[in-house]
Design an enzyme around this catalytic site. Structure first.
Site, short mmCIF file in Angstrom:
data_model
loop_
_atom_site.label_atom_id
_atom_site.label_comp_id
_atom_site.label_asym_id
_atom_site.label_seq_id
_atom_site.Cartn_x
_atom_site.Cartn_y
_atom_site.Cartn_z
N TYR A 68 13.60 34.52 16.35
CA TYR A 68 13.21 34.29 17.74
C TYR A 68 11.85 34.88 18.06
CZ TYR A 68 17.44 31.89 18.77
OH TYR A 68 18.42 30.92 18.79
N ARG A 71 9.44 32.31 17.04
CA ARG A 71 9.39 31.17 17.97
C ARG A 71 8.72 31.58 19.29
NH1 ARG A 71 15.09 28.83 18.34
NH2 ARG A 71 14.08 27.36 19.76
N HIS A 122 19.43 25.36 28.22
CA HIS A 122 19.69 26.27 27.09
C HIS A 122 18.95 27.59 27.21
CE1 HIS A 122 20.64 22.37 24.67
NE2 HIS A 122 21.65 22.75 25.42
N CYS A 130 21.14 42.18 27.88
CA CYS A 130 21.87 43.21 27.15
C CYS A 130 23.17 42.65 26.59
CB CYS A 130 22.17 44.40 28.08
SG CYS A 130 22.99 45.77 27.24
N CYS A 135 27.34 45.74 30.74
CA CYS A 135 25.97 45.86 31.28
C CYS A 135 25.42 44.46 31.57
CB CYS A 135 25.08 46.57 30.25
SG CYS A 135 23.39 46.81 30.81
N CYS A 212 18.54 48.12 25.40
CA CYS A 212 18.62 48.03 26.85
C CYS A 212 18.12 49.32 27.51
CB CYS A 212 20.08 47.77 27.26
SG CYS A 212 20.31 47.67 29.04
N CYS A 215 21.44 50.61 30.14
CA CYS A 215 22.64 51.32 29.63
C CYS A 215 22.28 52.19 28.44
CB CYS A 215 23.74 50.32 29.27
SG CYS A 215 23.40 49.30 27.83
C1 BV8 Z 1 29.25 24.39 24.02
C2 BV8 Z 1 19.00 27.17 22.40
C3 BV8 Z 1 31.43 24.92 24.44
C4 BV8 Z 1 18.94 28.02 21.18
C5 BV8 Z 1 20.25 25.19 21.74
C6 BV8 Z 1 31.97 24.01 17.82
C7 BV8 Z 1 32.17 25.05 18.71
C8 BV8 Z 1 31.61 25.02 20.01
C9 BV8 Z 1 30.83 23.97 20.37
C10 BV8 Z 1 30.63 22.96 19.44
C11 BV8 Z 1 31.20 22.95 18.18
N1 BV8 Z 1 30.81 21.80 17.54
C12 BV8 Z 1 30.02 21.08 18.34
C13 BV8 Z 1 29.90 21.77 19.48
C14 BV8 Z 1 29.15 21.42 20.59
C15 BV8 Z 1 27.76 22.03 20.34
C16 BV8 Z 1 26.91 20.92 19.78
O1 BV8 Z 1 26.55 20.05 20.53
N2 BV8 Z 1 26.65 20.94 18.46
C17 BV8 Z 1 25.87 19.88 17.87
C18 BV8 Z 1 25.06 20.44 16.69
C19 BV8 Z 1 26.80 18.78 17.43
N3 BV8 Z 1 27.28 22.49 21.61
C20 BV8 Z 1 27.39 23.78 21.92
O2 BV8 Z 1 27.77 24.65 21.18
C21 BV8 Z 1 26.99 24.08 23.35
N4 BV8 Z 1 28.01 24.86 23.95
O3 BV8 Z 1 29.62 23.32 23.67
O4 BV8 Z 1 30.08 25.31 24.50
C22 BV8 Z 1 32.23 26.01 24.93
C23 BV8 Z 1 33.26 25.72 25.78
C24 BV8 Z 1 34.02 26.74 26.23
C25 BV8 Z 1 33.76 28.05 25.83
C26 BV8 Z 1 32.73 28.32 24.96
C27 BV8 Z 1 31.95 27.30 24.51
C28 BV8 Z 1 25.70 24.87 23.39
C29 BV8 Z 1 24.59 24.06 22.79
C30 BV8 Z 1 23.26 24.78 23.02
C31 BV8 Z 1 22.69 25.21 21.69
N5 BV8 Z 1 21.37 25.81 21.92
N6 BV8 Z 1 19.08 25.77 22.01
C32 BV8 Z 1 17.65 27.87 20.45
O5 BV8 Z 1 16.83 26.98 20.81
O6 BV8 Z 1 17.43 28.64 19.51
S1 BV8 Z 1 20.28 23.58 21.26
C33 BV8 Z 1 18.86 23.16 20.43
O7 BV8 Z 1 19.04 21.77 20.10
C34 BV8 Z 1 17.55 23.17 21.21
O8 BV8 Z 1 17.70 23.53 22.55
C35 BV8 Z 1 17.14 21.72 21.12
O9 BV8 Z 1 16.36 21.29 22.14
C36 BV8 Z 1 18.47 21.11 21.19
C37 BV8 Z 1 18.66 19.66 21.05
O10 BV8 Z 1 17.91 19.21 20.03
P1 BV8 Z 1 16.65 18.29 20.41
O11 BV8 Z 1 15.92 18.91 21.53
O12 BV8 Z 1 17.14 16.92 20.57
O13 BV8 Z 1 15.77 18.48 19.16
P2 BV8 Z 1 15.98 17.77 17.77
O14 BV8 Z 1 15.12 18.47 16.79
O15 BV8 Z 1 17.45 17.57 17.52
O16 BV8 Z 1 15.39 16.30 18.00
C38 BV8 Z 1 14.04 16.14 18.29
C39 BV8 Z 1 13.90 14.70 18.72
O17 BV8 Z 1 12.56 14.47 19.08
C40 BV8 Z 1 14.24 13.70 17.62
O18 BV8 Z 1 14.94 12.62 18.16
C41 BV8 Z 1 12.86 13.25 17.13
O19 BV8 Z 1 12.87 11.91 16.67
C42 BV8 Z 1 12.06 13.35 18.40
N7 BV8 Z 1 10.64 13.60 18.23
C43 BV8 Z 1 10.04 14.34 17.27
N8 BV8 Z 1 8.70 14.36 17.49
C44 BV8 Z 1 8.48 13.63 18.63
C45 BV8 Z 1 9.72 13.15 19.10
N9 BV8 Z 1 9.83 12.38 20.20
C46 BV8 Z 1 8.69 12.10 20.87
N10 BV8 Z 1 7.47 12.54 20.47
C47 BV8 Z 1 7.33 13.30 19.36
N11 BV8 Z 1 6.10 13.71 18.97
#
Ligand code: BV8
Length: 313
Positions: A68, A71, A122, A130, A135, A212, A215
């Site tokens: 991170y 990033r 996100h 924390c 906390c 933190c 705390c």
């Molecule tokens: C949730 C922050 C439920 C961090 C991110 C098992 C357990 C729990 C949940 C799950 C599970 N299995 C699946 C899930 C659901 C899961 C999920 O969706 N998984 C995916 C992999 C299938 N989701 C979660 O876990 C979410 N929470 O479900 O909670 C729950 C319920 C009750 C109690 C507890 C929990 C939380 C998801 C959030 C994850 N955090 N980001 C960090 O960034 O480090 S997500 C991360 O992916 C980024 O935010 C990113 O933005 C996001 C999505 O990806 P994209 O933005 O689309 O990026 P990507 O690279 O994929 O694609 C880029 C696109 O751009 C492509 O299409 C490409 O062609 C295009 N492109 C490239 N260049 C260009 C372009 N387009 C135009 N111009 C260009 N130049």
């Protein structure tokens, strides 16, 4: 099949009152930030998704903080591109427009997107909070590095030090050969495909990670939503209120996202259920909402940094 007819899109955009935008990492690609899932999804020999989890942080907070910190550094070096500004301008002229961003890079905010119309699904790289159960401390923090132990050379993939021990120089040349620049290029980003990085830097000891100030004991973590974590309830509620307040939704822009992450990707179908037509901007035709596109919709192929300002002007 969707089409790329700009005239019909412009007419629909002008007549639209309730508009959503779902933004993904591809929006920031031409600001020099690698996407999550392309080759850019690799960081050292880790898949970014495997690091963006509570489990990874609990197992090795030093490694995750290096990820991170790197990033944060890249995002601070990057600049909003013309698409970030075009979306902010659309929000200024259309109060019925709301942006749902999956991005945590802060570029929409730096493009002066009206905050009341920008929902961070996100979280943000520049929030820290924390981890102590009792906390609630959190703050915005733009320091780079956030602690000395996370200085960027440590967050970079260092090759084996060259025989003359010029590790840093070798790292720079490694970056140069890989076309990776820490100062974002204006063109499409260099892929962060550094999967041949075998020798990971030693992790950072927990005592040297940010703690933190309130705390005094809790380890601070990045204020982003990790996989397996709920999205912020206040954000979900604000978006629900916006959707409920919309008798119909006229248009959803789906920009630079693989539409693979839920619940974010589900907002496309929520909008469609209220009558929205869909306009996708992506470099890959296959990356469209899972529900597919119809002849009512548009698909504009190309770099978001170029296409979005064109279609929104
Ligand atoms: C949730 C922050 C439920 C961090 C991110 C098992 C357990 C729990 C949940 C799950 C599970 N299995 C699946 C899930 C659901 C899961 C999920 O969706 N998984 C995916 C992999 C299938 N989701 C979660 O876990 C979410 N929470 O479900 O909670 C729950 C319920 C009750 C109690 C507890 C929990 C939380 C998801 C959030 C994850 N955090 N980001 C960090 O960034 O480090 S997500 C991360 O992916 C980024 O935010 C990113 O933005 C996001 C999505 O990806 P994209 O933005 O689309 O990026 P990507 O690279 O994929 O694609 C880029 C696109 O751009 C492509 O299409 C490409 O062609 C295009 N492109 C490239 N260049 C260009 C372009 N387009 C135009 N111009 C260009 N130049």
């Amino acid at each position: 099949m969707p089409h790329a007819d700009l005239e019909s899109f412009t007419a629909h955009l002008q007549s639209s009152r309730r508009i959503l935008a779902l933004l993904g990492a591809g929006l920031s690609a031409s600001s020099g930030l690698p996407t999550f899932r392309g080759a850019g999804g690799l960081w050292r020999s880790h898949d970014a998704i495997s690091l963006a989890t509570p489990e990874a942080f609990n197992a090795d907070p030093g490694l995750v903080w290096q990820f991170y910190s790197y990033r944060r550094h890249m995002a601070l070096l990057a600049k909003p591109n013309r698409a970030h500004y075009a979306l902010a301008e659309l929000a200024e002229r259309k109060e019925g427009f709301a942006t749902l961003t999956q991005n945590v890079d802060g570029l929409s905010q730096r493009a002066n997107h009206p905050p009341s119309q920008l929902h961070l699904l996100h979280g943000s790289l520049f929030d820290v909070k924390c981890t102590s159960f009792y906390c609630n401390y959190s703050r915005q923090d733009f320091s780079d590095p956030i602690v000395p132990a996370l200085d960027i050379p440590r967050g970079r993939p260092e090759p084996k030090p060259s025989s003359d021990g010029q590790g840093a120089a070798a790292a720079d040349s490694l970056y140069a050969t890989m076309g990776i620049s820490l100062t974002p290029s204006s063109s499409a980003p260099s892929e962060l495909d550094i999967s041949d990085e075998r020798n990971l830097l030693p992790s950072v000891h927990i005592r040297d990670l940010p703690h933190c100030p309130e705390c005094k004991t809790g380890l601070l973590r990045p204020g982003v939503v990790w996989f397996g974590e709920m999205l912020p309830q206040a954000t979900i509620d604000a978006i629900e209120d916006w959707i409920i307040a919309s008798p119909t939704i006229d248009l959803i822009l789906v920009i630079g996202t693989s539409s693979k992450v839920y619940p974010a990707a589900a907002y496309v179908d929520r909008a469609r259920a209220k009558g929205a037509r869909v306009a996708v901007v992506n470099v890959v035709r296959g990356d469209a909402p899972s529900s597919g596109l119809t002849e009512r919709d548009w698909f504009f192929e190309g770099d978001a940094g170029t296409v979005v300002p064109e279609i929104l002007k």
